[in-house]
Structure formats: structure tokens, C-alpha cells
Motif scaffolding. Structure first.
Motif, PDB file in Angstrom:
ATOM      1  N   UNK A   1     -18.390  14.017   5.447  1.00  0.00           N
ATOM      2  CA  UNK A   1     -17.904  14.506   6.494  1.00  0.00           C
ATOM      3  C   UNK A   1     -16.644  13.725   7.122  1.00  0.00           C
ATOM      4  N   UNK A   2     -16.616  12.446   7.126  1.00  0.00           N
ATOM      5  CA  UNK A   2     -15.815  11.383   7.492  1.00  0.00           C
ATOM      6  C   UNK A   2     -14.513  11.340   6.373  1.00  0.00           C
ATOM      7  N   UNK A   3     -14.857  11.326   5.209  1.00  0.00           N
ATOM      8  CA  UNK A   3     -13.645  11.266   4.313  1.00  0.00           C
ATOM      9  C   UNK A   3     -12.975  12.579   4.256  1.00  0.00           C
ATOM     10  N   UNK A   4     -13.648  13.792   4.536  1.00  0.00           N
ATOM     11  CA  UNK A   4     -13.018  14.997   4.790  1.00  0.00           C
ATOM     12  C   UNK A   4     -11.983  15.030   5.905  1.00  0.00           C
ATOM     13  N   UNK A   5     -12.676  14.121   6.933  1.00  0.00           N
ATOM     14  CA  UNK A   5     -11.425  14.325   8.183  1.00  0.00           C
ATOM     15  C   UNK A   5     -10.639  13.138   8.006  1.00  0.00           C
ATOM     16  N   UNK A   6     -10.882  12.149   7.304  1.00  0.00           N
ATOM     17  CA  UNK A   6     -10.125  10.996   6.872  1.00  0.00           C
ATOM     18  C   UNK A   6      -9.891  10.195   8.293  1.00  0.00           C
ATOM     19  N   UNK A   7     -11.256   9.763   8.712  1.00  0.00           N
ATOM     20  CA  UNK A   7     -11.434   9.018   9.963  1.00  0.00           C
ATOM     21  C   UNK A   7     -11.383   7.534   9.634  1.00  0.00           C
ATOM     22  N   UNK A  21     -19.431   4.990  11.749  1.00  0.00           N
ATOM     23  CA  UNK A  21     -19.471   4.885  12.977  1.00  0.00           C
ATOM     24  C   UNK A  21     -18.031   4.249  13.293  1.00  0.00           C
ATOM     25  N   UNK A  22     -17.111   4.463  12.510  1.00  0.00           N
ATOM     26  CA  UNK A  22     -15.632   3.925  13.034  1.00  0.00           C
ATOM     27  C   UNK A  22     -14.770   3.445  11.654  1.00  0.00           C
ATOM     28  N   UNK A  23     -15.470   2.820  10.685  1.00  0.00           N
ATOM     29  CA  UNK A  23     -14.848   2.475   9.430  1.00  0.00           C
ATOM     30  C   UNK A  23     -14.225   1.290   9.831  1.00  0.00           C
ATOM     31  N   UNK A  24     -12.974   1.233   9.309  1.00  0.00           N
ATOM     32  CA  UNK A  24     -11.882   0.011   9.607  1.00  0.00           C
ATOM     33  C   UNK A  24     -11.318  -0.095  10.949  1.00  0.00           C
ATOM     34  N   UNK A  66       0.765  -1.062  -0.128  1.00  0.00           N
ATOM     35  CA  UNK A  66       0.177  -0.028  -0.085  1.00  0.00           C
ATOM     36  C   UNK A  66       0.794   1.280   0.071  1.00  0.00           C
ATOM     37  N   UNK A  67       0.993   2.024  -1.111  1.00  0.00           N
ATOM     38  CA  UNK A  67       1.935   2.992  -1.331  1.00  0.00           C
ATOM     39  C   UNK A  67       1.322   4.206  -0.576  1.00  0.00           C
ATOM     40  N   UNK A  68       2.051   5.360  -0.698  1.00  0.00           N
ATOM     41  CA  UNK A  68       1.325   6.725  -0.165  1.00  0.00           C
ATOM     42  C   UNK A  68       0.027   7.142  -1.200  1.00  0.00           C
ATOM     43  N   UNK A  69       0.480   6.933  -2.386  1.00  0.00           N
ATOM     44  CA  UNK A  69      -0.611   7.311  -3.213  1.00  0.00           C
ATOM     45  C   UNK A  69      -1.789   6.472  -3.035  1.00  0.00           C
ATOM     46  N   UNK A  70      -1.507   5.261  -2.764  1.00  0.00           N
ATOM     47  CA  UNK A  70      -2.727   4.085  -2.677  1.00  0.00           C
ATOM     48  C   UNK A  70      -3.500   4.633  -1.075  1.00  0.00           C
ATOM     49  N   UNK A  71      -2.822   5.291  -0.300  1.00  0.00           N
ATOM     50  CA  UNK A  71      -3.356   5.429   1.063  1.00  0.00           C
ATOM     51  C   UNK A  71      -4.045   6.856   0.623  1.00  0.00           C
ATOM     52  N   UNK A  72      -3.651   7.684  -0.137  1.00  0.00           N
ATOM     53  CA  UNK A  72      -4.220   8.804  -0.673  1.00  0.00           C
ATOM     54  C   UNK A  72      -5.708   8.512  -1.065  1.00  0.00           C
ATOM     55  N   UNK A  73      -5.752   7.545  -2.018  1.00  0.00           N
ATOM     56  CA  UNK A  73      -6.866   7.093  -2.727  1.00  0.00           C
ATOM     57  C   UNK A  73      -7.972   6.659  -1.686  1.00  0.00           C
ATOM     58  N   UNK A  74      -7.378   5.665  -0.810  1.00  0.00           N
ATOM     59  CA  UNK A  74      -8.279   4.980   0.400  1.00  0.00           C
ATOM     60  C   UNK A  74      -9.030   6.205   1.203  1.00  0.00           C
ATOM     61  N   UNK A  75      -7.954   7.210   1.689  1.00  0.00           N
ATOM     62  CA  UNK A  75      -8.474   8.140   2.523  1.00  0.00           C
ATOM     63  C   UNK A  75      -9.429   8.979   2.081  1.00  0.00           C
ATOM     64  N   UNK A  76      -9.708   9.442   0.668  1.00  0.00           N
ATOM     65  CA  UNK A  76     -10.330  10.057   0.076  1.00  0.00           C
ATOM     66  C   UNK A  76     -11.440   9.428  -0.434  1.00  0.00           C
ATOM     67  N   UNK A  77     -11.502   8.025  -0.444  1.00  0.00           N
ATOM     68  CA  UNK A  77     -12.561   7.105  -0.962  1.00  0.00           C
ATOM     69  C   UNK A  77     -12.431   7.385  -2.773  1.00  0.00           C
ATOM     70  N   UNK A  78     -11.672   7.848  -3.340  1.00  0.00           N
ATOM     71  CA  UNK A  78     -11.449   8.035  -4.742  1.00  0.00           C
ATOM     72  C   UNK A  78     -11.489   6.601  -5.371  1.00  0.00           C
ATOM     73  N   UNK A  79     -10.793   5.648  -4.603  1.00  0.00           N
ATOM     74  CA  UNK A  79     -10.776   4.246  -5.064  1.00  0.00           C
ATOM     75  C   UNK A  79     -12.150   3.630  -5.333  1.00  0.00           C
TER      76      UNK A  79
END
Length: 198
Positions: free
Chosen positions: A174-180, A139-142, A76-89
Motif C-alpha cells: 500500500x505504501x509503495x503504491x502511494x509512494x509515501x 509508519x513513515x519510511x525515510x 539521484x536521477x529521475x529514473x533512480x527516484x522511480x526505482x526507489x519510490x516503487x522499491x524496485x531497487x
């Protein structure tokens, strides 16, 4: 039926900006991670019926000296983490919503191998279509334990409504923006489910 109509209407309403964003992300995935840009995997849908789920690829093909794929945290690369944290994946998953395999809101589709591990109560999560987002995700995601995640999924099945879906969609943004709750503690994503809620 109303939920299905809303899903299709919502996706079509934002189809032009979504198509542009999808094409842009696809280009970056090809440049950063190579091809294929789309990750396809069979997942259980409504009533446990298998369907093909689509996501943008977020991991590399890094392998060890024996040619075996490395663990998720190494691929999981830094780019991959970005995709997941923003849900763009998840953008390719909108195709599954149009097809009727998924809904905008519902329990997240997990792995086919988990089906025989569920308790009768946990299995109730398949009484509705799986969703791109859901009650457990806001309510918590992963970061949730499997037991908590399944409890929230079943709560959604028991309490689902149009207004609850709207609330979940709003809180998802809201969750995606906060990356929770992107990953479980000590894990790159989510630990494997082994049955009995652990």
C-alpha cells in the motif's frame, strides 16, 4: 525457524515473475545509469554481523571538477527516484533473504559506521535479521526522524509475530503504491545519523 521457512517459501513462490522483473529492471538500469547495475555494500545484520547487501543502482557517477562524487541529490536521477519510490531497487535483496542474511520483514539494515553510535536501546534492532521492509517503513519510511525510526524498530523487536509480519507486508504494498515517505524533508534520501537519535 518458522519465520525463516516463510521467507524462503514466499520468495520461491513468486520466483518466476520476480526473476523476469529483475532481469527487466537490470536492463533499464544498464541503459539509464550504466554499469555496474548492482550496488553492493556491507551492512550490519543479525547481532551486528556484517553481510553484503545488494540493491539496484539508483545514482549516477556524476563528479565535481576535482573528481569527487557529487551529493546524493545531484546524483539521484529521475529514473533512480522511480526505482526507489516503487522499491524496485530492492529486488536484488531477495537474494540476501534466500541466503539468510536478511528477512522479508525486520529493521532496515543501515551503515556499518552507525554501530558505535547507537544507544543500548537502539542497538536492540540487531537482535533480529534486518528486513527488506519493516515497521518503521510502513509508519513513515525515510520521512521519520532517526529517534522515531529506532523507536519503531525496537517496538518491532519486542512485538514481532507472524501476523505482524503479514500486516507489514500488506501495508508495504500500500505504501509503495502511494509512494509515501520516500525521502526526509529537504533531503534526497535520509540525513546521516550522527548519534544520540539526531
Amino acid at each position: 525457524m518458522f519465520k525463516r521457512i516463510f521467507d524462503v517459501f514466499f520468495v520461491l513462490l513468486f520466483s518466476l515473475p520476480v526473476l523476469f522483473l529483475t532481469a527487466l529492471v537490470a536492463i533499464f538500469v544498464a541503459l539509464k545509469l550504466g554499469r555496474p547495475v548492482i550496488f553492493k555494500q556491507q551492512r550490519p545484520g543479525l547481532n551486528g554481523k556484517p553481510f553484503n547487501m545488494y540493491k539496484f543502482r539508483s545514482m549516477s557517477d556524476a563528479r565535481d571538477e576535482a573528481g569527487m562524487l557529487l551529493a546524493d541529490e545531484y546524483r539521484l536521477t529521475s529514473f533512480g527516484r522511480l526505482l526507489r519510490s516503487t522499491s524496485l531497487d530492492e529486488l536484488p535483496g531477495l537474494w540476501s533473504v534466500i541466503k539468510g542474511d536478511m528477512s522479508l520483514v525486520g529493521p532496515r539494515p543501515l551503515l556499518m559506521e552507525y554501530l558505535p553510535l547507537y544507544s543500548d536501546e537502539q542497538r536492540r534492532r540487531h537482535e533480529v535479521r534486518p528486513g527488506l521492509t519493516g515497521w518503521a517503513q510502513i509508519n513513515g519510511r525515510n520521512a521519520l526522524s532517526w529517534e522515531e525510526r529506532f523507536r519503531l524498530d525496537v517496538w518491532y523487536v519486542n512485538n514481532r509475530s507472524f501476523w505482524l509480519d503479514l500486516k507489514i507486508l500488506f501495508l508495504t504494498v500500500k505504501k509503495v503504491v502511494k509512494k509515501d515517505g520516500i525521502s526526509a524533508e529537504g533531503e534526497a534520501t535520509m540525513s546521516k545519523f550522527t548519534g544520540n537519535g539526531i
